[in-house]
Design an enzyme around this catalytic site. Structure first.
Site, PDB file in Angstrom:
ATOM      1  N   GLY A   1       0.840  -1.188   0.000  1.00 30.06           N
ATOM      2  CA  GLY A   1       0.000   0.000   0.000  1.00 30.06           C
ATOM      3  C   GLY A   1       0.875   1.238   0.000  1.00 30.06           C
ATOM      4  N   ARG A   2       0.224   2.364  -0.134  1.00 28.27           N
ATOM      5  CA  ARG A   2       1.021   3.597  -0.110  1.00 28.27           C
ATOM      6  C   ARG A   2       0.375   4.563   0.874  1.00 28.27           C
ATOM      7  NH1 ARG A   2       1.494   4.533  -5.799  1.00 28.27           N
ATOM      8  NH2 ARG A   2       1.042   2.314  -5.867  1.00 28.27           N
ATOM      9  N   GLY A   3       1.231   5.344   1.537  1.00 30.09           N
ATOM     10  CA  GLY A   3       0.711   6.354   2.460  1.00 30.09           C
ATOM     11  C   GLY A   3       1.173   7.717   1.967  1.00 30.09           C
ATOM     12  N   LYS A   4       0.951   8.708   2.784  1.00 32.89           N
ATOM     13  CA  LYS A   4       1.279  10.093   2.406  1.00 32.89           C
ATOM     14  C   LYS A   4       2.791  10.260   2.225  1.00 32.89           C
ATOM     15  CE  LYS A   4       0.098  14.832   3.622  1.00 32.89           C
ATOM     16  NZ  LYS A   4       1.006  15.618   4.517  1.00 32.89           N
TER      17      LYS A   4
ATOM     18  N   GLY B   1       5.130   7.697   1.792  1.00 36.25           N
ATOM     19  CA  GLY B   1       5.896   6.648   1.104  1.00 36.25           C
ATOM     20  C   GLY B   1       5.096   5.365   1.001  1.00 36.25           C
ATOM     21  N   HIS B   2       5.782   4.288   0.645  1.00 39.30           N
ATOM     22  CA  HIS B   2       5.084   3.015   0.401  1.00 39.30           C
ATOM     23  C   HIS B   2       5.389   2.004   1.495  1.00 39.30           C
ATOM     24  CE1 HIS B   2       5.155   4.063  -4.183  1.00 39.30           C
ATOM     25  NE2 HIS B   2       4.515   4.956  -3.429  1.00 39.30           N
TER      26      HIS B   2
ATOM     27  N   ASP C   1      -6.295   9.078  17.481  1.00 40.32           N
ATOM     28  CA  ASP C   1      -6.544   9.004  16.042  1.00 40.32           C
ATOM     29  C   ASP C   1      -7.243   7.691  15.676  1.00 40.32           C
ATOM     30  OD1 ASP C   1      -4.409   9.950  13.196  1.00 40.32           O
ATOM     31  OD2 ASP C   1      -6.467  10.428  13.754  1.00 40.32           O
TER      32      ASP C   1
HETATM   33 MG   LIG Z   1      -3.176   7.802  10.335  1.00 38.68          MG
END
Ligand SMILES: [Mg+2]
Ligand SMILES: O=C(O)c1cc(-c2cccc(F)c2)nc2ccccc12
Length: 272
Positions: free
Chosen positions: A21-24, A26-27, A137
């Site tokens: 998957g990828r996040g804000k 990086g991967h 969160d």
């Molecule tokens: Mg988060």
């Protein structure tokens, strides 16, 4: 063991597999630690992105916290390392992936599934609060599912001390309790509120204070404008639990250990 604590990891210690998957920043890749053949998830974050978003201190603190938490419903952080351009986090691999995708697929969960998830999250949060760690969160995007279907809190949004972090950084406002919307001091009871929002979304498929405009979501949260749709049909016991968690006065929110004794949880959650 002790050796693992001070081990200096490098990329050469791992065979890299498929992207997960990828996040804000990086991967994330499936990876196998060569010596132990242990399967992990390797999260690769770009230093340039971290600097740009001014989150490097937050990342260090969250890594510090996460690496000390040991609980079956909290994703393990085994270690980290970095090179010229990237920071690498060595994470537990959650074989059944992201919970929010599962929720999108089946629209909403059965009361038994919802109660089982809520109970395991409550136990994880009791553990965290016992160590003066507040999550702040809790939302579907930050939850992963292990090979046996067990829930894992996966986010690095942990913080040891309460402080007002700008929420603009974290996307959705839906999970914010009133005191954070008003940006006043907050304590561990923020997690009880968010768990209540999550329980509602598990059962109805949408968060309770959703609105088209951010300003309307803010208003609905501050007024605790809680409404239960007629569809899908949800037991009054579940609604009773949610109503005891989504309370504006933080001291009046149902404590997590009392949640585990609530009839809806006792009658619906799978024994852990
Ligand atoms: Mg988060
Ligand atoms: O070049 C560094 O020393 C560096 C280290 C770390 C770091 C160090 C420990 C834990 C952690 F999560 C991150 N993060 C960074 C983010 C942006 C730019 C540089 C760095």
């Amino acid at each position: 063991g002790a050796a693992a604590e001070i081990k200096r990891w490098t990329l050469n210690d791992f065979d890299i597999g498929k992207p997960l998957g990828r996040g804000k920043f990086g991967h994330v890749y499936l990876a196998r630690e060569k010596r132990s053949t242990h399967i992990v998830a390797l999260k690769v974050l770009f230093k340039s992105q971290l600097k740009q978003s001014q989150v490097e201190h937050q990342l260090r603190r969250e890594v510090e916290i996460q690496s000390h938490l040991r609980h079956p419903n909290i994703l393990r952080l085994y270690g980290y390392f970095y090179d010229q351009k990237r920071v690498y986090l060595i994470l537990e691999y959650a074989a059944k992936g992201e919970l929010y995708k599962e929720l999108q697929k089946c629209k909403y969960f059965s009361e038994r599934r919802a109660a089982t998830y809520v109970a395991s999250l409550a136990r994880a949060l009791i553990y965290c609060h016992g160590k003066h760690v507040i999550h702040r969160d809790i939302k579907p995007e930050n939850l992963l599912v292990g090979a046996e279907g067990e829930l894992k809190i996966a986010d690095f949004g942990w913080s040891v001390h309460t402080f007002n972090r700008r929420r603009t950084m974290c996307g959705t406002l839906d999970y914010l309790p009133p005191e954070m919307v008003e940006s006043v001091e907050h304590d561990a009871s923020v997690d009880i509120w968010s768990l209540g929002v999550l329980c509602y979304e598990f059962l109805y498929g949408v968060p309770p204070f959703e609105a088209k405009e951010h300003s309307d979501t803010y208003k609905r949260i501050l007024q605790v404008n809680l409404k239960f749709p007629s569809k899908p049909v949800v037991s009054s016991s579940a609604k009773d639990l949610i109503s005891q968690m989504l309370v504006k006065e933080t001291s009046q929110r149902l404590p997590l250990h009392k949640l585990l004794e609530h009839p809806w949880i006792v009658q619906n959650a799978e024994p852990s």
